[in-house]
Design a protein around this motif. Sequence first.
Motif, PDB file in Angstrom:
ATOM      1  N   ILE A  51       1.284  -1.121  -0.151  1.00 33.28           N
ATOM      2  CA  ILE A  51       0.271  -0.225   0.161  1.00 33.28           C
ATOM      3  C   ILE A  51       0.623   1.190   0.314  1.00 33.28           C
ATOM      4  O   ILE A  51       0.661   2.453  -0.711  1.00 33.28           O
ATOM      5  CB  ILE A  51      -0.967   0.234   1.266  1.00 33.28           C
ATOM      6  N   LEU A  52       1.796   1.460   0.978  1.00 33.09           N
ATOM      7  CA  LEU A  52       2.425   2.267   0.861  1.00 33.09           C
ATOM      8  C   LEU A  52       3.562   2.727  -0.525  1.00 33.09           C
ATOM      9  O   LEU A  52       3.898   3.730  -0.716  1.00 33.09           O
ATOM     10  CB  LEU A  52       3.875   2.077   1.914  1.00 33.09           C
ATOM     11  N   GLU A  53       3.712   1.142  -0.910  1.00 31.04           N
ATOM     12  CA  GLU A  53       4.629   1.800  -2.241  1.00 31.04           C
ATOM     13  C   GLU A  53       3.311   2.243  -3.625  1.00 31.04           C
ATOM     14  O   GLU A  53       4.046   3.109  -3.815  1.00 31.04           O
ATOM     15  CB  GLU A  53       5.474   0.301  -2.977  1.00 31.04           C
ATOM     16  N   ALA A  54       2.090   1.390  -3.725  1.00 35.43           N
ATOM     17  CA  ALA A  54       1.533   2.012  -4.436  1.00 35.43           C
ATOM     18  C   ALA A  54       1.014   3.255  -4.406  1.00 35.43           C
ATOM     19  O   ALA A  54       0.991   4.310  -5.263  1.00 35.43           O
ATOM     20  CB  ALA A  54      -0.037   1.579  -4.342  1.00 35.43           C
ATOM     21  N   THR A 266     -16.742  -4.864 -17.014  1.00 32.15           N
ATOM     22  CA  THR A 266     -16.052  -3.742 -16.457  1.00 32.15           C
ATOM     23  C   THR A 266     -15.428  -2.959 -14.888  1.00 32.15           C
ATOM     24  O   THR A 266     -16.669  -1.726 -14.647  1.00 32.15           O
ATOM     25  CB  THR A 266     -15.172  -3.230 -17.349  1.00 32.15           C
ATOM     26  N   THR A 267     -15.201  -3.786 -13.615  1.00 30.95           N
ATOM     27  CA  THR A 267     -15.040  -3.445 -12.351  1.00 30.95           C
ATOM     28  C   THR A 267     -13.747  -2.293 -12.485  1.00 30.95           C
ATOM     29  O   THR A 267     -13.144  -2.138 -13.125  1.00 30.95           O
ATOM     30  CB  THR A 267     -15.586  -3.711 -11.732  1.00 30.95           C
ATOM     31  N   LEU A 268     -13.690  -1.332 -11.394  1.00 25.98           N
ATOM     32  CA  LEU A 268     -13.303  -1.036 -11.082  1.00 25.98           C
ATOM     33  C   LEU A 268     -11.277  -1.591 -10.487  1.00 25.98           C
ATOM     34  O   LEU A 268     -10.571  -1.338 -11.431  1.00 25.98           O
ATOM     35  CB  LEU A 268     -12.962  -0.608  -9.508  1.00 25.98           C
ATOM     36  N   VAL A 269     -11.219  -2.923 -10.205  1.00 22.32           N
ATOM     37  CA  VAL A 269     -10.097  -3.811 -10.348  1.00 22.32           C
ATOM     38  C   VAL A 269      -9.857  -4.304 -11.905  1.00 22.32           C
ATOM     39  O   VAL A 269      -8.700  -4.442 -11.960  1.00 22.32           O
ATOM     40  CB  VAL A 269     -10.692  -5.374  -9.416  1.00 22.32           C
ATOM     41  N   MET A 270     -10.884  -4.607 -13.155  1.00 20.50           N
ATOM     42  CA  MET A 270     -11.068  -5.093 -13.919  1.00 20.50           C
ATOM     43  C   MET A 270      -9.873  -4.052 -14.830  1.00 20.50           C
ATOM     44  O   MET A 270      -8.784  -3.953 -15.420  1.00 20.50           O
ATOM     45  CB  MET A 270     -11.194  -5.073 -15.114  1.00 20.50           C
ATOM     46  N   TYR A 271     -10.296  -3.288 -14.351  1.00 23.05           N
ATOM     47  CA  TYR A 271      -9.770  -1.088 -14.945  1.00 23.05           C
ATOM     48  C   TYR A 271      -8.667  -1.018 -14.243  1.00 23.05           C
ATOM     49  O   TYR A 271      -7.452  -1.106 -15.013  1.00 23.05           O
ATOM     50  CB  TYR A 271     -10.527   0.062 -14.156  1.00 23.05           C
ATOM     51  N   ILE A 272      -8.269  -2.022 -13.688  1.00 29.46           N
ATOM     52  CA  ILE A 272      -6.846  -1.708 -12.539  1.00 29.46           C
ATOM     53  C   ILE A 272      -5.467  -2.987 -13.359  1.00 29.46           C
ATOM     54  O   ILE A 272      -4.730  -2.338 -13.498  1.00 29.46           O
ATOM     55  CB  ILE A 272      -6.842  -1.542 -11.009  1.00 29.46           C
ATOM     56  N   LEU A 289      -5.549   3.066  -4.611  1.00 26.55           N
ATOM     57  CA  LEU A 289      -6.131   4.096  -3.958  1.00 26.55           C
ATOM     58  C   LEU A 289      -7.715   4.238  -3.464  1.00 26.55           C
ATOM     59  O   LEU A 289      -8.490   4.698  -2.343  1.00 26.55           O
ATOM     60  CB  LEU A 289      -4.580   5.520  -3.858  1.00 26.55           C
ATOM     61  N   ILE A 290      -8.134   4.698  -4.772  1.00 24.01           N
ATOM     62  CA  ILE A 290      -9.205   5.702  -4.483  1.00 24.01           C
ATOM     63  C   ILE A 290     -10.303   3.860  -4.625  1.00 24.01           C
ATOM     64  O   ILE A 290     -10.970   4.250  -3.875  1.00 24.01           O
ATOM     65  CB  ILE A 290      -9.614   5.646  -6.451  1.00 24.01           C
ATOM     66  N   LEU A 291      -9.974   2.666  -5.145  1.00 24.17           N
ATOM     67  CA  LEU A 291     -10.473   1.528  -4.592  1.00 24.17           C
ATOM     68  C   LEU A 291     -10.628   1.846  -3.435  1.00 24.17           C
ATOM     69  O   LEU A 291     -11.484   1.051  -2.656  1.00 24.17           O
ATOM     70  CB  LEU A 291     -10.438   0.806  -5.370  1.00 24.17           C
ATOM     71  N   LEU A 292      -9.618   1.869  -3.003  1.00 26.10           N
ATOM     72  CA  LEU A 292      -9.315   1.582  -1.274  1.00 26.10           C
ATOM     73  C   LEU A 292     -10.232   2.106  -0.256  1.00 26.10           C
ATOM     74  O   LEU A 292     -10.950   2.201   0.483  1.00 26.10           O
ATOM     75  CB  LEU A 292      -8.267   1.219  -0.685  1.00 26.10           C
ATOM     76  N   LEU A 293     -10.284   3.747  -1.040  1.00 26.69           N
ATOM     77  CA  LEU A 293     -10.526   4.677   0.091  1.00 26.69           C
ATOM     78  C   LEU A 293     -12.630   4.011  -0.482  1.00 26.69           C
ATOM     79  O   LEU A 293     -13.073   4.636   0.605  1.00 26.69           O
ATOM     80  CB  LEU A 293     -10.601   5.830  -0.878  1.00 26.69           C
TER      81      LEU A 293
END
Length: 315
Positions: A51-54, A266-272, A289-293
């Motif tokens: 997460i810190l690296e991302a 196509t979901t957010l994870v597929m987009y990533i 990070l947007i998905l995590l928030l």
Amino acid sequence: MNKEPAILQNIQTKAEPVPRKKRRWGMKLLTPWLFLLPAILILGIFLVLPILEAFKWSFLDYKIIADTGEFVGLENFKEIFTDDNFWLALINTLVFLAIVLPMNIFLPMVLAVLVNQKIKGVGIFRILYYLPVITPMVVAALMWKMLYSQSGLISKFLVSLGVFDSPTNLLVQSSTALAAVAAITVWKGLGYYMIIYLAGLQSIPKDVYESASIDGASLFQQFRHITVPMLVPSVTLVSVMTIIAGMKVFEEIALTTNGGPSGATTTLVMYIYDKFKSLDVSIASAAGLILLLLAIAASLLQMKLTSKREDDLRA
């Protein structure tokens, strides 16, 4: 009488053993952390560090091949928010969650109530309902692709009901593909969430139902006014778990539609995932990070709503 030098007195004082009570108190404080240390190390290495690296990559124009990156500030986030594909993926994720969440709250609860009865052979039904949970996703996806195919049972069943005039593969239709994948997700987690509700049901005192039955309450009234309010903590847990799982849904889509047709699944994870495949690591990290928030915010909101509901029921 000669007095000992001050330095010898200090040495003797320091050499005095630590009282046993203090040592026991110190061990009581240290022992839980020793048990938690392996989990803390694993989470730190495989969760916190990525997460810190991302987070670092999301503010860089990172080139993964050259292993170099130039600081660009919020440019990656600006590019994401102006990308139509991102908004399509976000809408698909929210629609997917809107389909899965109520199904995962209601259907496992009903199944838990049914298998909680003292009837002959109920253990067999519990095993059957839990089988999808232990079925590998690859096997489940292939099975459902066959069921959804034009010659599959689901297609023939829908034709017999008059929903379609001719056999139709739901996974290749933009209007039905996302709901078809959501059905796989609900089926796969049905038994798991049923076990959570079943544990909650078995903690409800039996005399509560007996008193309600004596007062003339029907089974539906008992379910509505006793079972559901007493299962609010389980509902909260199932809701949060469903939100997190729904936000990061990937396997079902990758194995059945791969984001198609025309981006309908196509979901957010597929987009990533697509951004990582194209080596656009910075954009993928920012979207992650947007998905995590979003997952944290949705979970906190659901917990707040269910907590308010629980307070109203107690009042």
